[in-house]
Scaffold this motif. Sequence first.
Motif, PDB file in Angstrom:
ATOM      1  N   PHE A 103       0.844  -1.182   0.000  1.00  0.00           N
ATOM      2  CA  PHE A 103       0.000   0.000   0.000  1.00  0.00           C
ATOM      3  C   PHE A 103       0.888   1.243   0.000  1.00  0.00           C
ATOM      4  O   PHE A 103       2.037   1.199   0.427  1.00  0.00           O
ATOM      5  CB  PHE A 103      -0.941  -0.001   1.208  1.00  0.00           C
ATOM      6  CG  PHE A 103      -1.956  -1.104   1.146  1.00  0.00           C
ATOM      7  CD1 PHE A 103      -3.228  -0.852   0.664  1.00  0.00           C
ATOM      8  CD2 PHE A 103      -1.645  -2.387   1.568  1.00  0.00           C
ATOM      9  CE1 PHE A 103      -4.168  -1.876   0.599  1.00  0.00           C
ATOM     10  CE2 PHE A 103      -2.570  -3.418   1.500  1.00  0.00           C
ATOM     11  CZ  PHE A 103      -3.840  -3.155   1.016  1.00  0.00           C
ATOM     12  N   LYS A 104       0.341   2.380  -0.449  1.00  0.00           N
ATOM     13  CA  LYS A 104       1.115   3.623  -0.531  1.00  0.00           C
ATOM     14  C   LYS A 104       0.257   4.811  -0.123  1.00  0.00           C
ATOM     15  O   LYS A 104      -0.969   4.798  -0.253  1.00  0.00           O
ATOM     16  CB  LYS A 104       1.613   3.871  -1.964  1.00  0.00           C
ATOM     17  CG  LYS A 104       2.467   2.763  -2.560  1.00  0.00           C
ATOM     18  CD  LYS A 104       3.849   2.738  -2.006  1.00  0.00           C
ATOM     19  CE  LYS A 104       4.678   1.646  -2.697  1.00  0.00           C
ATOM     20  NZ  LYS A 104       6.038   1.632  -2.265  1.00  0.00           N
ATOM     21  N   VAL A 105       0.939   5.863   0.346  1.00  0.00           N
ATOM     22  CA  VAL A 105       0.306   7.139   0.688  1.00  0.00           C
ATOM     23  C   VAL A 105       0.831   8.182  -0.298  1.00  0.00           C
ATOM     24  O   VAL A 105       2.029   8.237  -0.571  1.00  0.00           O
ATOM     25  CB  VAL A 105       0.657   7.566   2.134  1.00  0.00           C
ATOM     26  CG1 VAL A 105       0.184   8.983   2.426  1.00  0.00           C
ATOM     27  CG2 VAL A 105       0.062   6.575   3.126  1.00  0.00           C
ATOM     28  N   PHE A 106      -0.073   9.000  -0.844  1.00  0.00           N
ATOM     29  CA  PHE A 106       0.322  10.085  -1.739  1.00  0.00           C
ATOM     30  C   PHE A 106       1.026  11.183  -0.966  1.00  0.00           C
ATOM     31  O   PHE A 106       0.547  11.611   0.082  1.00  0.00           O
ATOM     32  CB  PHE A 106      -0.899  10.742  -2.407  1.00  0.00           C
ATOM     33  CG  PHE A 106      -1.634   9.874  -3.383  1.00  0.00           C
ATOM     34  CD1 PHE A 106      -0.987   9.294  -4.462  1.00  0.00           C
ATOM     35  CD2 PHE A 106      -2.991   9.669  -3.240  1.00  0.00           C
ATOM     36  CE1 PHE A 106      -1.683   8.516  -5.382  1.00  0.00           C
ATOM     37  CE2 PHE A 106      -3.696   8.898  -4.152  1.00  0.00           C
ATOM     38  CZ  PHE A 106      -3.036   8.320  -5.218  1.00  0.00           C
ATOM     39  N   ASN A 107       2.129  11.668  -1.489  1.00  0.00           N
ATOM     40  CA  ASN A 107       2.793  12.861  -0.972  1.00  0.00           C
ATOM     41  C   ASN A 107       3.094  13.769  -2.170  1.00  0.00           C
ATOM     42  O   ASN A 107       4.178  13.712  -2.750  1.00  0.00           O
ATOM     43  CB  ASN A 107       4.088  12.513  -0.231  1.00  0.00           C
ATOM     44  CG  ASN A 107       4.770  13.751   0.322  1.00  0.00           C
ATOM     45  OD1 ASN A 107       4.126  14.738   0.651  1.00  0.00           O
ATOM     46  ND2 ASN A 107       6.090  13.720   0.401  1.00  0.00           N
TER      47      ASN A 107
END
Length: 181
Positions: A103-107
């Motif tokens: 999973f990834k978080v947008f930055n």
Amino acid sequence: MIYELKLTNNYPDSYWFQFKREEISITDLMQCEKIHLENPLIFTLNKKISEKRLLSYNIYSSDGPDFISPRLATLLENNEEFVKEVQLLDAVVIINGQSHYGFKVFNPLRSIPCIDTDKSESMPMLDSQPDGPRLFTKIVLRQDIIENFWMAKCEGSSCIVISDKLKQFCIENNIKDIVFE
């Protein structure tokens, strides 16, 4: 056109994750600067849910930042233009004690002035600074943005905006749980 990044209206409340705030805060994600993490960000959900149905989504909500599925993360990581503008931070999702990776978080690494301040509703964050930072209760996006971008932060807000390029990318890749308003 530009669009605010939003989840589909049928996203279940029971899929609302808790964000473990050890490595970074929401404020860190508003700086539009690269973040260096030693460990992945952690999101937990301890409810009786259909794990298969939950994992069929491409974007998830939490009491911290939204995050994306391994499928969408892989698609975006393979887009060279996108990854020049947006850092994807590693995240681990823990559902009823079981860890899920990828999973990834947008930055977003850039911000653009995209709020139509005449049509939006806001109030001062601090009563002592009426001309200082604003807290928006209703955001209306400008549609005269001519910048070429995929995803950015809205200047003066925590809102993430996406362009027609990213909208088209999502349509072409059958990403259905993002609303384009």
